[in-house]
Design an enzyme around this catalytic site. Structure first.
Site, PDB file in Angstrom:
ATOM      1  N   ARG A  22      -0.064  -8.696  13.532  1.00  0.00           N
ATOM      2  CA  ARG A  22      -0.657  -7.698  12.619  1.00  0.00           C
ATOM      3  C   ARG A  22      -1.559  -8.380  11.584  1.00  0.00           C
ATOM      4  NH1 ARG A  22       4.593  -4.995  10.609  1.00  0.00           N
ATOM      5  NH2 ARG A  22       3.288  -3.711   9.261  1.00  0.00           N
ATOM      6  N   ARG A  42      12.187  -5.345   4.500  1.00  0.00           N
ATOM      7  CA  ARG A  42      11.869  -3.920   4.273  1.00  0.00           C
ATOM      8  C   ARG A  42      12.790  -2.995   5.073  1.00  0.00           C
ATOM      9  NH1 ARG A  42       5.938  -1.602   5.320  1.00  0.00           N
ATOM     10  NH2 ARG A  42       6.161  -2.646   7.324  1.00  0.00           N
ATOM     11  N   ARG A  80      -9.409   1.170   9.249  1.00  0.00           N
ATOM     12  CA  ARG A  80      -8.993  -0.194   9.576  1.00  0.00           C
ATOM     13  C   ARG A  80     -10.038  -0.944  10.382  1.00  0.00           C
ATOM     14  NH1 ARG A  80      -3.094   0.771   9.189  1.00  0.00           N
ATOM     15  NH2 ARG A  80      -2.067  -1.225   9.447  1.00  0.00           N
ATOM     16  N   ARG A 114      11.650  -1.152  10.730  1.00  0.00           N
ATOM     17  CA  ARG A 114      10.576  -0.970  11.702  1.00  0.00           C
ATOM     18  C   ARG A 114      10.583  -2.082  12.744  1.00  0.00           C
ATOM     19  NH1 ARG A 114       5.348   0.422   8.057  1.00  0.00           N
ATOM     20  NH2 ARG A 114       4.369  -0.783   9.717  1.00  0.00           N
ATOM     21  N   LYS A 164       0.827  -1.215   0.000  1.00  0.00           N
ATOM     22  CA  LYS A 164       0.000   0.000   0.000  1.00  0.00           C
ATOM     23  C   LYS A 164       0.860   1.263   0.000  1.00  0.00           C
ATOM     24  CE  LYS A 164      -1.910  -1.033   3.947  1.00  0.00           C
ATOM     25  NZ  LYS A 164      -1.104  -2.223   4.293  1.00  0.00           N
TER      26      LYS A 164
HETATM   27  P1  AP5 Z   1       4.950  -1.563   1.733  1.00  0.00           P
HETATM   28  O1  AP5 Z   1       4.537  -0.782   0.536  1.00  0.00           O
HETATM   29  O2  AP5 Z   1       5.712  -0.859   2.803  1.00  0.00           O
HETATM   30  O3  AP5 Z   1       3.662  -2.321   2.343  1.00  0.00           O
HETATM   31  P2  AP5 Z   1       2.422  -1.759   3.155  1.00  0.00           P
HETATM   32  O4  AP5 Z   1       1.205  -2.439   2.614  1.00  0.00           O
HETATM   33  O5  AP5 Z   1       2.406  -0.261   3.164  1.00  0.00           O
HETATM   34  O6  AP5 Z   1       2.737  -2.376   4.566  1.00  0.00           O
HETATM   35  P3  AP5 Z   1       2.777  -1.718   6.018  1.00  0.00           P
HETATM   36  O7  AP5 Z   1       3.483  -2.734   6.868  1.00  0.00           O
HETATM   37  O8  AP5 Z   1       3.331  -0.344   6.021  1.00  0.00           O
HETATM   38  O9  AP5 Z   1       1.273  -1.664   6.344  1.00  0.00           O
HETATM   39  P4  AP5 Z   1       0.611  -1.657   7.693  1.00  0.00           P
HETATM   40  O10 AP5 Z   1      -0.754  -1.404   7.212  1.00  0.00           O
HETATM   41  O11 AP5 Z   1       0.738  -2.826   8.570  1.00  0.00           O
HETATM   42  O12 AP5 Z   1       1.415  -0.541   8.515  1.00  0.00           O
HETATM   43  P5  AP5 Z   1       1.046   0.919   8.955  1.00  0.00           P
HETATM   44  O13 AP5 Z   1       2.269   1.716   8.911  1.00  0.00           O
HETATM   45  O14 AP5 Z   1      -0.168   1.403   8.235  1.00  0.00           O
HETATM   46  O15 AP5 Z   1       5.778  -2.842   1.236  1.00  0.00           O
HETATM   47  C1  AP5 Z   1       6.371  -3.746   2.144  1.00  0.00           C
HETATM   48  C2  AP5 Z   1       7.744  -4.224   1.580  1.00  0.00           C
HETATM   49  O16 AP5 Z   1       7.528  -4.967   0.396  1.00  0.00           O
HETATM   50  C3  AP5 Z   1       8.682  -3.048   1.189  1.00  0.00           C
HETATM   51  O17 AP5 Z   1      10.006  -3.432   1.480  1.00  0.00           O
HETATM   52  C4  AP5 Z   1       8.485  -2.901  -0.329  1.00  0.00           C
HETATM   53  O18 AP5 Z   1       9.658  -2.404  -0.962  1.00  0.00           O
HETATM   54  C5  AP5 Z   1       8.157  -4.333  -0.748  1.00  0.00           C
HETATM   55  N1  AP5 Z   1       7.173  -4.366  -1.822  1.00  0.00           N
HETATM   56  C6  AP5 Z   1       6.079  -3.572  -1.989  1.00  0.00           C
HETATM   57  N2  AP5 Z   1       5.392  -3.934  -3.079  1.00  0.00           N
HETATM   58  C7  AP5 Z   1       6.050  -5.018  -3.615  1.00  0.00           C
HETATM   59  C8  AP5 Z   1       5.819  -5.856  -4.749  1.00  0.00           C
HETATM   60  N3  AP5 Z   1       4.753  -5.672  -5.555  1.00  0.00           N
HETATM   61  N4  AP5 Z   1       6.700  -6.875  -4.984  1.00  0.00           N
HETATM   62  C9  AP5 Z   1       7.768  -7.080  -4.173  1.00  0.00           C
HETATM   63  N5  AP5 Z   1       8.048  -6.308  -3.084  1.00  0.00           N
HETATM   64  C10 AP5 Z   1       7.185  -5.288  -2.803  1.00  0.00           C
HETATM   65  O19 AP5 Z   1       0.556   0.696  10.454  1.00  0.00           O
HETATM   66  C11 AP5 Z   1       1.479   0.360  11.489  1.00  0.00           C
HETATM   67  C12 AP5 Z   1       0.747   0.321  12.824  1.00  0.00           C
HETATM   68  O20 AP5 Z   1       0.185   1.630  13.125  1.00  0.00           O
HETATM   69  C13 AP5 Z   1      -0.475  -0.622  12.902  1.00  0.00           C
HETATM   70  O21 AP5 Z   1      -0.078  -1.950  13.180  1.00  0.00           O
HETATM   71  C14 AP5 Z   1      -1.278   0.027  14.027  1.00  0.00           C
HETATM   72  O22 AP5 Z   1      -0.750  -0.279  15.295  1.00  0.00           O
HETATM   73  C15 AP5 Z   1      -1.071   1.529  13.783  1.00  0.00           C
HETATM   74  N6  AP5 Z   1      -2.106   2.101  12.905  1.00  0.00           N
HETATM   75  C16 AP5 Z   1      -1.915   2.661  11.671  1.00  0.00           C
HETATM   76  N7  AP5 Z   1      -3.078   3.067  11.156  1.00  0.00           N
HETATM   77  C17 AP5 Z   1      -4.030   2.764  12.078  1.00  0.00           C
HETATM   78  C18 AP5 Z   1      -5.448   2.892  12.109  1.00  0.00           C
HETATM   79  N8  AP5 Z   1      -6.128   3.431  11.085  1.00  0.00           N
HETATM   80  N9  AP5 Z   1      -6.101   2.468  13.205  1.00  0.00           N
HETATM   81  C19 AP5 Z   1      -5.451   1.932  14.253  1.00  0.00           C
HETATM   82  N10 AP5 Z   1      -4.114   1.756  14.277  1.00  0.00           N
HETATM   83  C20 AP5 Z   1      -3.405   2.159  13.205  1.00  0.00           C
END
Ligand code: AP5
Length: 214
Positions: free
Chosen positions: A170, A125, A86, A159, A13
């Site tokens: 997660r 990552r 979420r 991270r 994402k």
């Molecule tokens: P990447 O693009 O970073 O993946 P992502 O889907 O963004 O994954 P995240 O881990 O950031 O999502 P998340 O939703 O768990 O975390 P968030 O920060 O929102 O890609 C991942 C890796 O794969 C990278 O190395 C990339 O280079 C590689 N890659 C990407 N696409 C690829 C492809 N097509 N092929 C090969 N490799 C690829 O949330 C973190 C925490 O914050 C949550 O756990 C929660 O505690 C809190 N939080 C955030 N938002 C909320 C909310 N709305 N409500 C409550 N808590 C929240």
């Protein structure tokens, strides 16, 4: 356009939201990045959020509602919601917050996934400590090793919630609390899917086919 990305951790994402911002100017609204910035700044919110994020659980809905409300007024030329909503409560809050501003969502894009591939992605990552550009040891290393493609920064970070135990939780939290949003948006006729396990450029092409020239 105003878009929501829905998908589990590691689905891509953030990677794709950065591309839409670069190519279309639609602002990436990553709630995870906002919480990590608050944590880095040492605010009370950041300290509380960090302890929750490290376990992989979700930060309370009312906290997230406040954070996202503050940002919606600044993104009238288009945004990509990356990590919000979420929970069903967050989705319902978002409906109201957008209606209050005469705004709406144009598309909700689901990233389909395979669990094993997600774990591989998250364990490799890392991100530029200066500008936040996201890389992967195998799938997307910087063009010049040790140097960010975007800002030429030389410091990178990983991270803490990409540790295996936190990743497992997660994914479990995603299935329990976020997957119910798929029927919520499907019933509204807004849900589109892309193959989140395809190569980065192929996923971008699928998204571009959905959003059009925009
Ligand atoms: P990447 O693009 O970073 O993946 P992502 O889907 O963004 O994954 P995240 O881990 O950031 O999502 P998340 O939703 O768990 O975390 P968030 O920060 O929102 O890609 C991942 C890796 O794969 C990278 O190395 C990339 O280079 C590689 N890659 C990407 N696409 C690829 C492809 N097509 N092929 C090969 N490799 C690829 O949330 C973190 C925490 O914050 C949550 O756990 C929660 O505690 C809190 N939080 C955030 N938002 C909320 C909310 N709305 N409500 C409550 N808590 C929240």
């Amino acid at each position: 356009m105003n878009i929501i990305f829905l998908g589990p951790p590691g689905a891509g994402k953030g990677t794709q939201a950065q591309r839409l911002e670069r190519d279309h100017g639609w602002v990436q609204l990553s709630t995870g990045d906002m919480l990590r910035a608050a944590s880095a700044a040492g605010t009370e919110l950041g300290r509380k959020a960090r302890s929750i994020m490290d376990t992989g659980e979700l930060v309370p809905d009312e906290v997230m509602a406040g954070i996202i409300s503050e940002r919606l007024d600044d993104v009238r030329d288009g945004f990509v919601l990356d990590g919000f909503p979420r929970t069903l409560a967050q989705a319902e809050f978002l409906d109201g917050a957008l209606a209050d501003r005469n705004m709406s969502i144009d598309a909700v894009i689901e990233f389909t996934f395979e669990e094993e591939a997600l774990v591989r992605r998250l364990s490799g990552r890392f991100a530029c400590a200066n500008c936040g550009a996201v890389y992967h040891d195998a799938f997307k290393p910087p063009q010049n090793a040790g140097e960010c493609d975007h800002c030429r920064g030389c410091e990178f970070e990983r991270r803490t919630d990409d540790e295996p135990d936190a990743v497992r939780n997660r994914l479990e939290v995603y299935r329990r609390q976020t997957e119910p949003l798929l029927p919520y948006y499907r019933d509204k006729g807004m849900l589109k899917s892309v193959d989140g396990m395809a190569a980065v450029d192929a996923v971008t092409q699928q998204i571009e086919a959905i959003v059009g020239p925009g």
